[in-house]
Scaffold this active site. Structure first.
Site, PDB file in Angstrom:
ATOM      1  N   GLY A  18       0.827  -1.202   0.000  1.00 22.08           N
ATOM      2  CA  GLY A  18       0.000   0.000   0.000  1.00 22.08           C
ATOM      3  C   GLY A  18       0.858   1.248   0.000  1.00 22.08           C
ATOM      4  N   GLY A  20      -0.902   4.426  -0.099  1.00 21.90           N
ATOM      5  CA  GLY A  20      -1.779   5.554   0.219  1.00 21.90           C
ATOM      6  C   GLY A  20      -1.156   6.316   1.370  1.00 21.90           C
ATOM      7  CB  ALA A  22      -1.883   4.017   6.003  1.00 23.87           C
ATOM      8  N   GLY A  23       0.348   3.700   3.920  1.00 22.12           N
ATOM      9  CA  GLY A  23       1.486   2.926   3.425  1.00 22.12           C
ATOM     10  C   GLY A  23       2.667   3.808   3.047  1.00 22.12           C
ATOM     11  CB  SER A 262     -16.035  17.634   0.820  1.00 19.44           C
ATOM     12  OG  SER A 262     -15.523  17.885   2.093  1.00 19.44           O
ATOM     13  NE  ARG A 308     -18.190  12.193   7.347  1.00 14.88           N
ATOM     14  CZ  ARG A 308     -17.006  11.994   6.815  1.00 14.88           C
ATOM     15  NH1 ARG A 308     -16.558  10.775   6.628  1.00 14.88           N
ATOM     16  NH2 ARG A 308     -16.266  13.009   6.452  1.00 14.88           N
ATOM     17  CD  GLU A 424     -11.304   3.295   4.459  1.00 13.14           C
ATOM     18  OE1 GLU A 424     -10.751   4.205   3.813  1.00 13.14           O
ATOM     19  OE2 GLU A 424     -12.455   2.878   4.210  1.00 13.14           O
TER      20      GLU A 424
HETATM   21  C1  LIG Z   1     -14.243  10.534  -1.879  1.00  7.58           C
HETATM   22  C2  LIG Z   1     -13.600  10.411  -0.538  1.00  7.58           C
HETATM   23  C3  LIG Z   1     -13.258  11.548   0.165  1.00  7.58           C
HETATM   24  C4  LIG Z   1     -12.662  11.453   1.414  1.00  7.58           C
HETATM   25  N1  LIG Z   1     -12.336  12.587   2.099  1.00  7.58           N
HETATM   26  C5  LIG Z   1     -11.757  12.500   3.308  1.00  7.58           C
HETATM   27  C6  LIG Z   1     -11.393  13.668   4.034  1.00  7.58           C
HETATM   28  O1  LIG Z   1     -11.599  14.785   3.580  1.00  7.58           O
HETATM   29  N2  LIG Z   1     -10.803  13.507   5.232  1.00  7.58           N
HETATM   30  C7  LIG Z   1     -10.550  12.295   5.777  1.00  7.58           C
HETATM   31  O2  LIG Z   1      -9.986  12.221   6.874  1.00  7.58           O
HETATM   32  N3  LIG Z   1     -10.854  11.169   5.096  1.00  7.58           N
HETATM   33  C8  LIG Z   1     -11.448  11.237   3.884  1.00  7.58           C
HETATM   34  N4  LIG Z   1     -11.778  10.095   3.212  1.00  7.58           N
HETATM   35  C9  LIG Z   1     -11.315   8.794   3.734  1.00  7.58           C
HETATM   36  C10 LIG Z   1      -9.828   8.635   3.406  1.00  7.58           C
HETATM   37  O3  LIG Z   1      -9.551   9.171   2.130  1.00  7.58           O
HETATM   38  C11 LIG Z   1      -9.359   7.185   3.412  1.00  7.58           C
HETATM   39  O4  LIG Z   1      -9.840   6.529   4.548  1.00  7.58           O
HETATM   40  C12 LIG Z   1      -7.841   7.128   3.435  1.00  7.58           C
HETATM   41  O5  LIG Z   1      -7.295   7.926   2.426  1.00  7.58           O
HETATM   42  C13 LIG Z   1      -7.353   5.698   3.282  1.00  7.58           C
HETATM   43  O6  LIG Z   1      -5.952   5.717   3.210  1.00  7.58           O
HETATM   44  P1  LIG Z   1      -5.123   4.367   3.258  1.00  7.58           P
HETATM   45  O7  LIG Z   1      -3.700   4.749   3.110  1.00  7.58           O
HETATM   46  O8  LIG Z   1      -5.530   3.581   4.423  1.00  7.58           O
HETATM   47  O9  LIG Z   1      -5.617   3.559   1.961  1.00  7.58           O
HETATM   48  P2  LIG Z   1      -5.659   3.940   0.395  1.00  7.58           P
HETATM   49  O10 LIG Z   1      -5.397   5.367   0.133  1.00  7.58           O
HETATM   50  O11 LIG Z   1      -6.930   3.348  -0.116  1.00  7.58           O
HETATM   51  O12 LIG Z   1      -4.446   3.155  -0.211  1.00  7.58           O
HETATM   52  C14 LIG Z   1      -4.470   1.770  -0.383  1.00  7.58           C
HETATM   53  C15 LIG Z   1      -3.159   1.362  -1.017  1.00  7.58           C
HETATM   54  O13 LIG Z   1      -3.057  -0.039  -0.960  1.00  7.58           O
HETATM   55  C16 LIG Z   1      -2.735  -0.561  -2.223  1.00  7.58           C
HETATM   56  N5  LIG Z   1      -3.305  -1.900  -2.270  1.00  7.58           N
HETATM   57  C17 LIG Z   1      -4.532  -2.316  -1.885  1.00  7.58           C
HETATM   58  N6  LIG Z   1      -4.647  -3.642  -2.026  1.00  7.58           N
HETATM   59  C18 LIG Z   1      -3.472  -4.080  -2.515  1.00  7.58           C
HETATM   60  C19 LIG Z   1      -2.971  -5.333  -2.877  1.00  7.58           C
HETATM   61  N7  LIG Z   1      -3.698  -6.457  -2.735  1.00  7.58           N
HETATM   62  N8  LIG Z   1      -1.716  -5.415  -3.364  1.00  7.58           N
HETATM   63  C20 LIG Z   1      -0.948  -4.301  -3.519  1.00  7.58           C
HETATM   64  N9  LIG Z   1      -1.367  -3.078  -3.169  1.00  7.58           N
HETATM   65  C21 LIG Z   1      -2.616  -2.967  -2.678  1.00  7.58           C
HETATM   66  C22 LIG Z   1      -3.303   0.414  -3.212  1.00  7.58           C
HETATM   67  O14 LIG Z   1      -2.627   0.291  -4.428  1.00  7.58           O
HETATM   68  C23 LIG Z   1      -3.015   1.720  -2.486  1.00  7.58           C
HETATM   69  O15 LIG Z   1      -1.699   2.115  -2.723  1.00  7.58           O
HETATM   70  C24 LIG Z   1     -12.401  10.188   1.970  1.00  7.58           C
HETATM   71  C25 LIG Z   1     -12.761   9.027   1.268  1.00  7.58           C
HETATM   72  C26 LIG Z   1     -13.375   9.140   0.037  1.00  7.58           C
HETATM   73  C27 LIG Z   1     -13.827   7.904  -0.653  1.00  7.58           C
END
Ligand SMILES: Cc1cc2nc3c(=O)[nH]c(=O)nc-3n(C[C@H](O)[C@H](O)[C@H](O)COP(=O)(O)OP(=O)(O)OC[C@H]3O[C@@H](n4cnc5c(N)ncnc54)[C@H](O)[C@@H]3O)c2cc1C
Length: 636
Positions: A18, A20, A22-23, A262, A308, A424
Site C-alpha cells: 500500500g 496511500g 498510511a502505506g 465533501s 455522519r 483504513e
Molecule cells: C471521496 C472520498 C473523500 C474522502 N475525504 C476524506 C477527508 O476529507 N478527510 C478524511 O480524513 N478522510 C477522507 N476520506 C477517507 C480517506 O480518504 C481514506 O480513509 C484514506 O485515504 C485511506 O488511506 P489508506 O492509506 O488507508 O488507503 P488507500 O489510500 O486506499 O491506499 C491503499 C493502497 O493499498 C494498495 N493496495 C490495496 N490492495 C493491494 C494489494 N492487494 N496489493 C498491492 N497493493 C494494494 C493500493 O494500491 C493503495 O496504494 C475520503 C474518502 C473518500 C472515498
C-alpha cells in the site's frame, strides 16, 4: 517501546503493501530510519492511491482558533462520535500525535490553506463544536499524498525503498506462525513473485466497494486484508460501515460509482426539505417558512454538523416519510444561499461598500465560496448539469468508509505475529462511526508516528533472523495456492461477468446490511450471499489467461473475496443486537429514532477468526472506559 539500533535496522527487511497515506508515510519513515523497505501498490504510481480522492480535510488538536480545543477534546469527540465502540488508549494516542502530523506536512511543503495573515486556516467538520480541520481547498488528500509520496520518492531515489507498482499482493507467507513475506502478481506480465520481509505491513485501504456502489475509488478492495484474515488475522467489527450523508444521489441502474460532496460543505451549507410532502416547486420558489431545516430543528446544539451516521439517518427518515426532493425523491437540499450572502456582506465591508444590496452580497459571497469549495462545486455541476451557485445541491447518503478492518493491538499488530495493519485497513480508532477528517489523521498517524515506534517491539526480537530464501517450502506452497485460484477463475468458463456478481452482491448488502438492518433481512442476506457464492464459482466467465495483463481476472479475485466478506459482515451485524453509530438495527432504537446501544452486552470489539470453508468464530475484546464516562450520545 524497545529500540533497534541503526546498524541492526540496516539488515532488517520490511514489506509495506500500500502506498496511500498510511502505506507511503510508513514506507518513507521506516526507510528514513534505516530499514530496508519494499513497497507495493496495484496502481501505476504510488500517488494514484485512493487517498488522493480525499477532499475535505484533516483534524488536529492545535487549538489555533482559540475555541477550546485540546488533545482531550479531540479524544473525547472521537470516542463519543464512534458511539463508545473504540479502544480508549489508541484514540488518545491519535489525538496526541494529531498536532505533529500538521507540523510534519507543513515541513514537507504541503500547501494547507492559510488565512490572510499567513496562519493555517481551519474549518468545521461533523461531531465537534470546535474548528480543527486543516485543509487544502477541496483536495486535501491529494496534497497530503503528494507530501508522503515525495518523502517516499526521496527514499526510492536513495535506494532505501524498492517500489513495486502494478503489483497485487495475493497471499501472506507464514513461517512458524510469523508473517515472513508475500506473494504478489505482476499485473502487467501476470507473473507471480515471492518477497521476503521480517515483517509485513498492510496499508491497503477500506472495503466499501463490497456494496458495489460507493464513493471509494473503483479499484479499492479487501483482498490483501482478506488473505491475511484467512491466514489467521482476526477481522474486527466487519459490519461497521459509514454511510456519508452528502453524496450525489444515484441516477440510474447503469451507474458504477458514486460521488462524494465533501463534508466540509456542511460547514457552510444548510440542509433542508420542503415542509409539504411531495412538493413539486423549484427549490428557489419555496419560501423560507415552508422549509424544514430538519437537522437544525432536531439537533440545535450541533445543527448541520451532527456526525455522519446521525445526518444520514435523518435524511433517510425525511425521504422515507415522503419529503424527499428531485426525480427519485431520494434526495435532500444542501443550500449555500445564507452563507454566500453572509460572506458577501463581510467582503462588502472589507471593500468599504456600505449598505450593499442582496445582489452585491451574493456576487461577492460567491467568490468566497468559490475560493473555499470551487472544485467541489465544479464537480457537482459537471455531474448533475445544475449550477450549485444558483440552486441548492441535491444530496443523499452513500457508502463511504469502513470502520471495520483487521483487528490490531495497540502496536498495530494483527493476531499474526509480524503482520501489521495501518490506515483504513485496520479496525482501530473510529468505533462504530468515524468523524469527518479523522481518516487522513489516522492514516498519517499510523504511518509517520505510530508504526516507526511500535515495530521496534517486534523487530528487536527478530535480529537473529536472517533473510529466508525464497525457495522455502512456505513460499512454494503459498505461490501454488495463488496459482490454483487464478487458474480456477479462468477454467470455470461460465456465462456471467464479474460485474454481474458484484452488482448482485452490492444490492443484497445495501438492501439488507446498509443504512438500516434487521434480523430478518440479515438472515436472508446470509443465505442469498451463500447462494451467490456457489453461482460465482460455477458460472463465472473470465476471458483471457493468467499470464498476461488481465483486469477481469484481477476483479474476479477481488469480488470472490468481497462475497466471503459480505457474509461475515451480515453475520457480525446479526450478532450485534444493538444499534451503535453507523450500525443501525431497526429493532433497537429510542423513541426518537436514535441508535440504542446495549452497553451491558455489547461493549466489545467483535474479532472474527476465519475457520476453514468460509466459517467464522467470534472472539470479543472488552472495551473499558476509564477516562470518559460512557453515556447515551446526544447532539441536541
Ligand atoms: C471521496 C472520498 C473523500 C474522502 N475525504 C476524506 C477527508 O476529507 N478527510 C478524511 O480524513 N478522510 C477522507 N476520506 C477517507 C480517506 O480518504 C481514506 O480513509 C484514506 O485515504 C485511506 O488511506 P489508506 O492509506 O488507508 O488507503 P488507500 O489510500 O486506499 O491506499 C491503499 C493502497 O493499498 C494498495 N493496495 C490495496 N490492495 C493491494 C494489494 N492487494 N496489493 C498491492 N497493493 C494494494 C493500493 O494500491 C493503495 O496504494 C475520503 C474518502 C473518500 C472515498
Amino acid at each position: 517501546m524497545p529500540l533497534v539500533n541503526p546498524a541492526n535496522k540496516r539488515s532488517i527487511e520490511i514489506v509495506v503493501v500500500g502506498s496511500g497515506l498510511a502505506g507511503a508515510s510508513a514506507a518513507a519513515t521506516l526507510a528514513e530510519m534505516g530499514y530496508k523497505v519494499k513497497c507495493f501498490c496495484f496502481q501505476d504510481s504510488p500517488r494514484r492511491a485512493h487517498s488522493i480522492a480525499a477532499q475535505g480535510g484533516i483534524n488536529a488538536a492545535k487549538n489555533y482558533q482559540n475555541d477550546g480545543d485540546s488533545v482531550y477534546r479531540l479524544f473525547y469527540d472521537t470516542i463519543k462520535g464512534g458511539d463508545y465502540r473504540a479502544r480508549e488508549a489508541n484514540v488518545h494516542r491519535l489525538a496526541e500525535v494529531s498536532a505533529n502530523i500538521i507540523d510534519q506536512c507543513v515541513a514537507q511543503g504541503v500547501p494547507l490553506a492559510r488565512e490572510y495573515g499567513g496562519l493555517l486556516d481551519n474549518r468545521s467538520f461533523g461531531g465537534t463544536q470546535v474548528q480543527r480541520t486543516f485543509y487544502a481547498a477541496g483536495q486535501t488528500g491529494q496534497q497530503l499524498l503528494l507530501g508522503a509520496y515525495s518523502a517516499l520518492e526521496r527514499q526510492i531515489g536513495m535506494g532505501k525503498v524498492e517500489m513495486f507498482t502494478r503489483h497485487e499482493m495475493l497471499e501472506v507467507v507464514k513461517i512458524e506462525g510469523k508473517a515472513r513475506g508475500i506473494i504478489a502478481r505482476n499485473l502487467i506480465t501476470g507473473e507471480l513473485e515471492r518477497h521476503f520481509g521480517h515483517a509485513v505491513l498492510l496499508g491497503t485501504g477500506g472495503y466499501g466497494n463490497v456494496f458495489y456502489l460507493s464513493t471509494n475509488a473503483m479499484g479499492s478492495n479487501v483482498t490483501a486484508a482478506w488473505k491475511a484474515h484467512k491466514k489467521g488475522a482476526f477481522f474486527g467489527n466487519p459490519c461497521f460501515t459509514q454511510i456519508h450523508p452528502t453524496c450525489i444521489p444515484v441516477s440510474g441502474d447503469h451507474q458504477s460509482k458514486l460521488t462524494l460532496m465533501s463534508e466540509s460543505l456542511r460547514n457552510d451549507g444548510r440542509i433542508w426539505v420542503p415542509k409539504k410532502k411531495d412538493d413539486q416547486r423549484k427549490a428557489t420558489d419555496i419560501p423560507e417558512d415552508e422549509r424544514d431545516y430538519y437537522l437544525e430543528r432536531r439537533y440545535p446544539a450541533f445543527g448541520n454538523l451532527v456526525p455522519r451516521d446521525v445526518a444520514s439517518r435523518a435524511a433517510k427518515e425525511r425521504c422515507d416519510a415522503g419529503y424527499g426532493v428531485g426525480v427519485s425523491k431520494l434526495a435532500v437540499y444542501l443550500d449555500f444561499t445564507a452563507n454566500t450572502e453572509r460572506y458577501g456582506r463581510i467582503e462588502a465591508s472589507v471593500h468599504n461598500i456600505h449598505n450593499p444590496d442582496k445582489e452585491t452580497c451574493m456576487r461577492l459571497g460567491r467568490e468566497v465560496i468559490k475560493e473555499k469549495y470551487g472544485n467541489l462545486f465544479d464537480m457537482y455541476k459537471q455531474i448533475t448539469g445544475e449550477n450549485p451557485y444558483e440552486l441548492p445541491m441535491r444530496i443523499y447518503p452513500a457508502v463511504h468508509y469502513t470502520m471495520g478492518g483487521l483487528w490490531v493491538d495497540y502496536n498495530l499488530m494483527t493476531t499474526v505475529p509480524g503482520l501489521y495493519a495501518l490506515g483504513e485497513a485496520n479496525f482501530s480508532d473510529h468505533g462504530a462511526n468515524r468523524l469527518g477528517a479523522s481518516a487522513l489523521m489516522q492514516g498519517l498517524a499510523d504511518g509517520y508516528f505510530v508504526i516507526p515506534y511500535t515495530i521496534g517491539s517486534y523487530i528487536s526480537k527478530e535480529l537473529a533472523t536472517k533473510a529466508i530464501p525464497l525457495d522455502h517450502p512456505a513460499f512454494v506452497e503459498a505461490e501454488a495456492s495463488v496459482k490454483a485460484i487464478l487458474d480456477k477463475f479462468i477454467s470455470i468458463k461460465g456465462t456471467k461477468s464479474v460485474d454481474f456478481f458484484h452488482k448482485k452482491l452490492g444490492k443484497i448488502m445495501w438492501d439488507k446490511c446498509g443504512m438500516a438492518r434487521n434480523a430478518k433481512g440479515l438472515s436472508e442476506a446470509i443465505v442469498e450471499i451463500q447462494q451467490l457464492r456457489k453461482e460465482f464459482w460455477s458460472d463465472l466467465r473470465v476471458p483471457g489467461s493468467t499470464d498476461e495483463f488481465n483486469p477481469e481476472l484481477e476483479k474476479a479475485g477481488r469480488v470472490a473475496d468481497f462475497i466471503e466478506l459480505g457474509e461475515l459482515m451480515c453475520m457480525d451485524a446479526l450478532n450485534r443486537n444493538e444499534s451503535c453509530g453507523g450500525h443501525f438495527r431497526e429493532e433497537y432504537q429510542t423513541e426518537e429514532g436514535e441508535a440504542l446501544r446495549d452497553d451491558e452486552n455489547y461493549a466489545y470489539v467483535s474479532a472474527w477468526e476465519y475457520k476453514d470453508d468460509v466459517k467464522f468464530e467470534l472472539h470479543k475484546e472488552e472495551l473499558k472506559f476509564e477516562n470518559i464516562k460512557i453515556a447515551q450520545r446526544s447532539y441536541k
